[in-house]
Design a protein around this motif. Sequence first.
Motif, PDB file in Angstrom:
ATOM      1  N   TRP A  39       6.542 -71.049  13.591  1.00 22.82           N
ATOM      2  CA  TRP A  39       6.447 -70.404  14.727  1.00 22.82           C
ATOM      3  C   TRP A  39       5.363 -69.428  14.839  1.00 22.82           C
ATOM      4  CZ3 TRP A  39      11.690 -68.778  16.919  1.00 22.82           C
ATOM      5  CH2 TRP A  39      12.717 -69.705  16.820  1.00 22.82           C
ATOM      6  N   LYS A  40       4.750 -69.017  13.631  1.00 22.73           N
ATOM      7  CA  LYS A  40       3.578 -68.189  13.806  1.00 22.73           C
ATOM      8  C   LYS A  40       3.455 -66.781  14.381  1.00 22.73           C
ATOM      9  CE  LYS A  40       0.460 -68.533  11.401  1.00 22.73           C
ATOM     10  NZ  LYS A  40       0.491 -67.848  10.024  1.00 22.73           N
ATOM     11  N   MET A  41       4.610 -65.998  14.300  1.00 22.93           N
ATOM     12  CA  MET A  41       5.194 -64.902  14.923  1.00 22.93           C
ATOM     13  C   MET A  41       5.093 -63.790  14.126  1.00 22.93           C
ATOM     14  SD  MET A  41       5.489 -65.729  17.847  1.00 22.93           S
ATOM     15  CE  MET A  41       6.361 -64.384  18.853  1.00 22.93           C
ATOM     16  N   GLY A  42       4.068 -63.099  14.330  1.00 20.82           N
ATOM     17  CA  GLY A  42       4.211 -61.646  13.539  1.00 20.82           C
ATOM     18  C   GLY A  42       3.725 -60.531  14.683  1.00 20.82           C
ATOM     19  N   TYR A  43       3.475 -59.097  13.758  1.00 25.82           N
ATOM     20  CA  TYR A  43       3.400 -58.110  14.864  1.00 25.82           C
ATOM     21  C   TYR A  43       2.270 -57.128  13.864  1.00 25.82           C
ATOM     22  CZ  TYR A  43       7.271 -55.792  12.739  1.00 25.82           C
ATOM     23  OH  TYR A  43       8.315 -55.190  12.061  1.00 25.82           O
ATOM     24  N   CYS A  44       1.740 -56.382  14.415  1.00 28.71           N
ATOM     25  CA  CYS A  44       0.930 -55.057  13.900  1.00 28.71           C
ATOM     26  C   CYS A  44       1.447 -53.616  14.406  1.00 28.71           C
ATOM     27  CB  CYS A  44      -0.482 -55.267  13.960  1.00 28.71           C
ATOM     28  SG  CYS A  44      -1.380 -53.840  13.396  1.00 28.71           S
ATOM     29  N   ALA A  45       1.795 -52.872  13.961  1.00 33.48           N
ATOM     30  CA  ALA A  45       2.213 -51.560  14.126  1.00 33.48           C
ATOM     31  C   ALA A  45       1.043 -50.561  13.686  1.00 33.48           C
ATOM     32  CB  ALA A  45       3.645 -51.084  13.474  1.00 33.48           C
ATOM     33  N   ALA A  46       0.618 -49.761  14.569  1.00 37.46           N
ATOM     34  CA  ALA A  46      -0.487 -48.765  14.250  1.00 37.46           C
ATOM     35  C   ALA A  46      -0.346 -47.708  15.379  1.00 37.46           C
ATOM     36  CB  ALA A  46      -1.752 -49.335  14.559  1.00 37.46           C
ATOM     37  N   PRO A  47      -1.352 -46.649  15.067  1.00 40.04           N
ATOM     38  CA  PRO A  47      -1.014 -45.291  16.191  1.00 40.04           C
ATOM     39  C   PRO A  47      -1.601 -45.776  17.440  1.00 40.04           C
ATOM     40  CG  PRO A  47      -1.728 -44.606  13.861  1.00 40.04           C
ATOM     41  CD  PRO A  47      -1.760 -46.068  13.744  1.00 40.04           C
ATOM     42  N   ALA A  48      -1.434 -45.107  18.457  1.00 37.84           N
ATOM     43  CA  ALA A  48      -1.849 -45.492  19.754  1.00 37.84           C
ATOM     44  C   ALA A  48      -3.398 -45.854  19.882  1.00 37.84           C
ATOM     45  CB  ALA A  48      -1.219 -44.537  20.725  1.00 37.84           C
ATOM     46  N   GLU A  49      -4.082 -44.834  19.336  1.00 37.57           N
ATOM     47  CA  GLU A  49      -5.578 -45.020  19.508  1.00 37.57           C
ATOM     48  C   GLU A  49      -5.992 -46.377  18.785  1.00 37.57           C
ATOM     49  OE1 GLU A  49      -4.660 -41.839  16.153  1.00 37.57           O
ATOM     50  OE2 GLU A  49      -3.980 -42.387  18.042  1.00 37.57           O
ATOM     51  N   LEU A  50      -5.394 -46.266  17.357  1.00 36.81           N
ATOM     52  CA  LEU A  50      -5.899 -47.766  16.761  1.00 36.81           C
ATOM     53  C   LEU A  50      -5.436 -48.987  17.440  1.00 36.81           C
ATOM     54  CD1 LEU A  50      -5.399 -46.552  13.025  1.00 36.81           C
ATOM     55  CD2 LEU A  50      -7.563 -46.548  14.350  1.00 36.81           C
ATOM     56  N   THR A  51      -4.040 -48.852  17.896  1.00 36.38           N
ATOM     57  CA  THR A  51      -3.688 -50.026  18.606  1.00 36.38           C
ATOM     58  C   THR A  51      -4.571 -50.234  19.852  1.00 36.38           C
ATOM     59  OG1 THR A  51      -1.390 -49.561  17.901  1.00 36.38           O
ATOM     60  CG2 THR A  51      -1.523 -50.999  19.857  1.00 36.38           C
ATOM     61  N   ALA A  52      -4.801 -49.468  20.511  1.00 36.73           N
ATOM     62  CA  ALA A  52      -5.859 -49.713  21.638  1.00 36.73           C
ATOM     63  C   ALA A  52      -7.102 -50.686  21.353  1.00 36.73           C
ATOM     64  CB  ALA A  52      -6.142 -48.354  22.381  1.00 36.73           C
ATOM     65  N   GLU A  53      -7.757 -50.110  19.991  1.00 38.04           N
ATOM     66  CA  GLU A  53      -8.811 -50.850  19.604  1.00 38.04           C
ATOM     67  C   GLU A  53      -8.362 -52.360  19.201  1.00 38.04           C
ATOM     68  OE1 GLU A  53     -11.943 -49.591  20.299  1.00 38.04           O
ATOM     69  OE2 GLU A  53     -10.696 -47.972  21.001  1.00 38.04           O
ATOM     70  N   PHE A  54      -7.352 -52.284  18.478  1.00 40.68           N
ATOM     71  CA  PHE A  54      -6.966 -53.589  17.987  1.00 40.68           C
ATOM     72  C   PHE A  54      -6.525 -54.683  18.998  1.00 40.68           C
ATOM     73  CE2 PHE A  54      -3.222 -56.508  16.771  1.00 40.68           C
ATOM     74  CZ  PHE A  54      -3.528 -56.848  15.560  1.00 40.68           C
ATOM     75  N   ARG A  55      -6.149 -54.222  20.259  1.00 36.89           N
ATOM     76  CA  ARG A  55      -5.840 -54.955  21.032  1.00 36.89           C
ATOM     77  C   ARG A  55      -6.999 -55.536  22.213  1.00 36.89           C
ATOM     78  NH1 ARG A  55      -0.521 -51.681  23.866  1.00 36.89           N
ATOM     79  NH2 ARG A  55       0.808 -52.561  22.437  1.00 36.89           N
ATOM     80  N   LYS A  56      -8.228 -54.831  21.912  1.00 39.97           N
ATOM     81  CA  LYS A  56      -9.517 -55.088  22.570  1.00 39.97           C
ATOM     82  C   LYS A  56      -9.678 -56.615  21.747  1.00 39.97           C
ATOM     83  CE  LYS A  56     -11.121 -50.584  23.775  1.00 39.97           C
ATOM     84  NZ  LYS A  56     -12.067 -49.448  23.538  1.00 39.97           N
ATOM     85  N   ILE A  57      -9.486 -56.627  20.624  1.00 40.11           N
ATOM     86  CA  ILE A  57      -9.958 -57.882  19.832  1.00 40.11           C
ATOM     87  C   ILE A  57      -8.950 -58.971  20.096  1.00 40.11           C
ATOM     88  CG2 ILE A  57     -10.602 -58.882  17.584  1.00 40.11           C
ATOM     89  CD1 ILE A  57     -11.710 -56.306  16.956  1.00 40.11           C
ATOM     90  N   HIS A  58      -7.624 -58.624  19.913  1.00 39.97           N
ATOM     91  CA  HIS A  58      -6.512 -59.640  19.834  1.00 39.97           C
ATOM     92  C   HIS A  58      -6.631 -60.423  21.185  1.00 39.97           C
ATOM     93  CE1 HIS A  58      -2.318 -61.008  20.281  1.00 39.97           C
ATOM     94  NE2 HIS A  58      -2.255 -60.224  21.566  1.00 39.97           N
ATOM     95  N   GLN A  59      -6.971 -59.558  22.330  1.00 41.58           N
ATOM     96  CA  GLN A  59      -6.895 -60.401  23.436  1.00 41.58           C
ATOM     97  C   GLN A  59      -7.937 -61.428  23.794  1.00 41.58           C
ATOM     98  OE1 GLN A  59      -8.417 -58.416  27.383  1.00 41.58           O
ATOM     99  NE2 GLN A  59      -9.542 -56.942  25.942  1.00 41.58           N
TER     100      GLN A  59
END
Length: 376
Positions: free
Chosen positions: A227-247
């Motif tokens: 199914w290729k399902m995972g997730y990443c947990a991080a502080p809000a400020e790091l998550t915001a940067e992570f999501r810029k690439i993930h999208q």
Amino acid sequence: MSMMANQHQAINLSQGFPEFDTPAFLKDKINQAINEGKNQYSPSNGLPDLLTQIAEMIHRQYQSHLTDEKKLNGLNNITITSGATEALWVAIQTLISPNDEVIIFDPAYDSYEPAIELAGGTCRHIALAAPSYAINWELVEQTINEKTRAIIINSPHNPTGSILNASDLRTLQALVEKYDLYVISDEVYEHMTFDGLRHESVLRYPDLFKRAFVVSSFGKTFHCTGWKMGYCAAPAELTAEFRKIHQYVTFCSFTPAQIAIAQMLKEQPSHITALASFYQQKRDLLIKALKDSRFTLLPSKGTYFLLLDYSAISTLNDRDFCIWLTKEIGVAAIPLSPLYPAEHREAYHQENKVIRLCFAKNDETLLKAAGILCQL
């Protein structure tokens, strides 16, 4: 190795995937979501209900409220990814710039280094020594320099089955704070620790989590690696940067699976709490079945892998031994040398004769394979 196992009708204890099926509840829920027409894009970050369920599971497992004690919804701290490998890749791209260095521990999951090199970074390799495969933190500190940006840890560790303890995490936290570093914590086998040992997640250490990405896998937890399902947990400020690439990587992950997993976490939490004993039974079964073999069995404190030293059986290097074992004997295993950097493999061949077996298999498969291996 799986292709070779199929070609030669060998028992496949090589690639790390379960032989048994995904829980019936989860299959029913994904089919229900598909049949109800819930087949379009989800929000890029993940369905809010799934993010909430993950946050609540994290609180149950690790007594962690992420970064906000008043909010357990995970909306600002968790991102659903198309497998843990995507989460690892995005976290690395988020952190690493040209000329940065990242410390990794060998043998290492083979996606770390390519992702680091694609970001323009360089790996600094530290080898773990059998049989404990423990981290030498004095050597880690000696390796840190002005270019060091991050440390990647993996616990429970693939392929060795070792785990980090509380002292390891406290030492890591001290180094991160002292040298202004980041951590990427690969915890895809987090629910598989044995003999009463506790998984020391970075999520248990709030000050360490402030500078960390924690990567997890539903595929490992719910026996649905495809199914290729995972997730990443991080502080809000790091998550915001992570999501810029993930999208721009996958944008979003499989919607029906997100719906099903959210319901699984909400209505069947016992699956997670029972996972350690489920896999310990399989580990113990395989260890007992191999006790009269000529292999030396190394400790497995977590994951669904067991390492075997075959030095009493053959002088072949591990790659050639695994090929022989598959083609001539009928059992497929994984050599460890490909999980070391190319320039270190020859030295590894000279010093080590260790292979990895996956015991995420039906009991009859494990017993049949062990019976063959005991004849060597």
